[in-house]
Design a protein around this motif. Structure first.
Motif, short mmCIF file in Angstrom:
data_model
loop_
_atom_site.label_atom_id
_atom_site.label_comp_id
_atom_site.label_asym_id
_atom_site.label_seq_id
_atom_site.Cartn_x
_atom_site.Cartn_y
_atom_site.Cartn_z
N HIS A 60 -8.53 3.38 7.32
CA HIS A 60 -7.38 3.40 6.10
C HIS A 60 -6.49 4.33 6.65
O HIS A 60 -5.31 4.10 6.19
N HIS A 90 -8.44 8.96 2.17
CA HIS A 90 -7.49 9.81 2.46
C HIS A 90 -7.60 11.19 2.90
O HIS A 90 -8.13 12.02 2.03
N THR A 149 0.76 -1.16 -0.06
CA THR A 149 0.08 -0.09 0.03
C THR A 149 0.91 1.39 0.20
O THR A 149 0.54 2.16 -0.57
N HIS A 171 0.59 4.46 -3.25
CA HIS A 171 1.25 5.51 -2.35
C HIS A 171 2.84 5.24 -2.56
O HIS A 171 3.21 4.29 -2.57
N HIS A 217 -0.87 4.26 6.61
CA HIS A 217 -0.78 5.85 6.52
C HIS A 217 -0.37 6.41 7.98
O HIS A 217 -1.22 7.09 8.19
#
Ligand SMILES: [Fe+2]
Length: 450
Positions: free
Chosen positions: A202, A266, A110, A440, A154
């Protein structure tokens, strides 16, 4: 382009076709001039199933595409699988509950970041994977045994303290843990956070003093996993909330704020403005309500949390579909003027890439202006990653980097564009073989990880 083959999943058509080999290219053709101050690696992760197919676009095996810049040169391009257990044994089933619980069984597909001298490939259900500077895999990272559950793809690096602020979520209690990693890479705080159930979380947000969780109505449904489907579905009853916690706080300190139902993969960034907390996010109306391929178009919104009244103002900033929002790494958690996003084609269609027109968008949150770098017909990009110029005086003095896919040639390039001017002519473009769509990436300067 080849004719459409209905036996191939939609996400593997066009530039969704996975690659079958790892390559190293040192003889790279560059148009324009690579800024000499860019000394480091642009790295991008994505899902590239080693078996050639995956049941869902999120289930493929992590493959890093990297380019090394130094002294105004593009020294190499490499693509490498992250060597997870799935590469050693491609028959392992990602939806097997025992595999989901094995924290080393990551797809590592990811994101990829640099922190505390390390390059980490991330996927939200498991441990990070450590890579070396040539994109070889060292192995899973559990922070000396301190990490016992999942680690988000993230995390946020605070530009003030150098800390890596993160969380982990899962289908089984505790559903959410807050994780704080020191500037030198030690996991120094783990806090279990009480939420109403297991949701897919996420991403999250930081500000100078707070971490902000997004507890949204995408909930785990293990019956679906047992049927071999994506184990997460939309709920019309689970409340959508933002949870604000001091960065060194505990579960008891979290204050929750209701918002209207939505999904956010995001955020662009968050920051404090007096007693308000501002979040700019790519907001989706819902996710996976009708099917596991149900992805409404994301658009830029602003949530303003009034910590005095307890209310959240929700404003749509733009109706132009766009995803993968980023700000400069130096602005994460701090007030930003500019944000960058990948413009979505009007009608995203894997089967017709020649008629897709990609763009990179720049939002000025002071003037409200949106500027566009038009990639041209048949050309689409990924997430725009910002790197500052050597003599930067303004927030947008720097470069945006991404891989571009050109359907006309069925090949890719790496582009560097001027973030301040958004000039139509790239600063530099490096010719590359085809790089499939991915997720990403990061600019990892050589002084961060080498
Ligand atoms: Fe993501």
């Amino acid at each position: 382009m080849t004719a459409i083959d209905d036996s191939i999943p939609v996400h593997h058509r066009g530039n969704g076709r996975p690659l079958t080999e790892e390559r190293t290219i040192t003889d790279l053709h560059v148009r324009g001039a690579i800024p000499p101050e860019l000394d480091g690696r642009y790295l991008r992760n994505g899902a590239n199933p080693i078996t050639g197919t995956s049941a869902h676009p999120f289930f493929g095996d992590g493959m890093i595409h990297g380019i090394r810049l130094r002294d105004g040169q593009a020294q190499w391009y490499r693509n490498r699988y992250v060597q997870t257990p799935f590469i050693a044994d491609p028959t392992i089933d990602i939806l097997d509950p025992a595999v989901m619980m094995d924290m080393k069984a990551s797809k590592a597909n990811t994101h990829v970041i640099g922190h505390a001298g390390r390059i980490l490939a991330l996927e939200e259900g498991h441990f990070p994977y450590l890579l070396d500077g040539d994109l070889g895999t060292v192995g899973p990272v559990d922070f000396g045994g301190m990490l016992t559950g999942s680690f988000t793809a993230h995390p946020k690096i605070c530009p003030v303290t150098g800390e890596l602020l993160a969380f982990g979520y899962g289908a089984f209690p505790p559903y959410l843990r807050y994780l704080r990693v020191s500037a030198d890479g030690e996991l120094v705080q783990t806090e279990e956070i009480t939420v109403g159930g297991p949701t897919m979380m996420h991403d999250f947000n930081i500000t100078e003093h707070y971490a902000i969780f997004m507890d949204l109505p995408a909930v785990f449904d293990l019956d679906r996993a047992l049927q071999g489907e994506m184990p997460i579905t939309w709920s019309d009853t689970y409340p959508a909330r933002l949870g604000v916690m001091p960065r060194t706080g505990t579960d008891a300190d979290v204050r929750w704020y209701d918002i209207n139902p939505c999904y956010v993969f995001h955020p662009m960034n968050a920051y404090e403005d007096g007693t308000n907390i501002v979040l700019d996010v790519a907001r989706l109306d819902h996710i996976w309500r009708d099917s596991m391929m149900d992805f409404p178009m994301p658009e830029l919104w602003r949530f303003t949390i009034d910590t005095v009244t307890g209310r959240v103002r929700e404003e749509q900033i733009d109706d132009r579909p766009a995803e993968f929002p980023r700000v400069p790494d130096s602005r994460v958690g701090l007030p930003h003027r500019y944000g960058y996003m990948m413009g979505m084609p009007d009608n995203p269609n894997y089967e017709d890439p020649i008629h897709q027109r990609g763009s990179i968008l720049k939002y000025d949150r002071v003037t409200g202006e949106r500027r566009e770098f038009d990639l041209g017909m048949g050309r689409t990009s990924g997430e725009p990653v910002f790197a500052a110029a050597a003599d930067a005086r303004n927030e947008d003095d720097g470069y945006l980097m991404t891989y571009v896919y050109d359907a006309n040639a069925d090949a890719s390039s790496f582009i560097i564009i001027d973030a301040a001017t958004m000039d139509a002519e790239p600063v530099a473009e490096v010719t590359l073989p085809r790089i499939p769509f991915g997720f990403h990436g990061s600019w990892v300067p050589a002084d961060v990880a080498n």
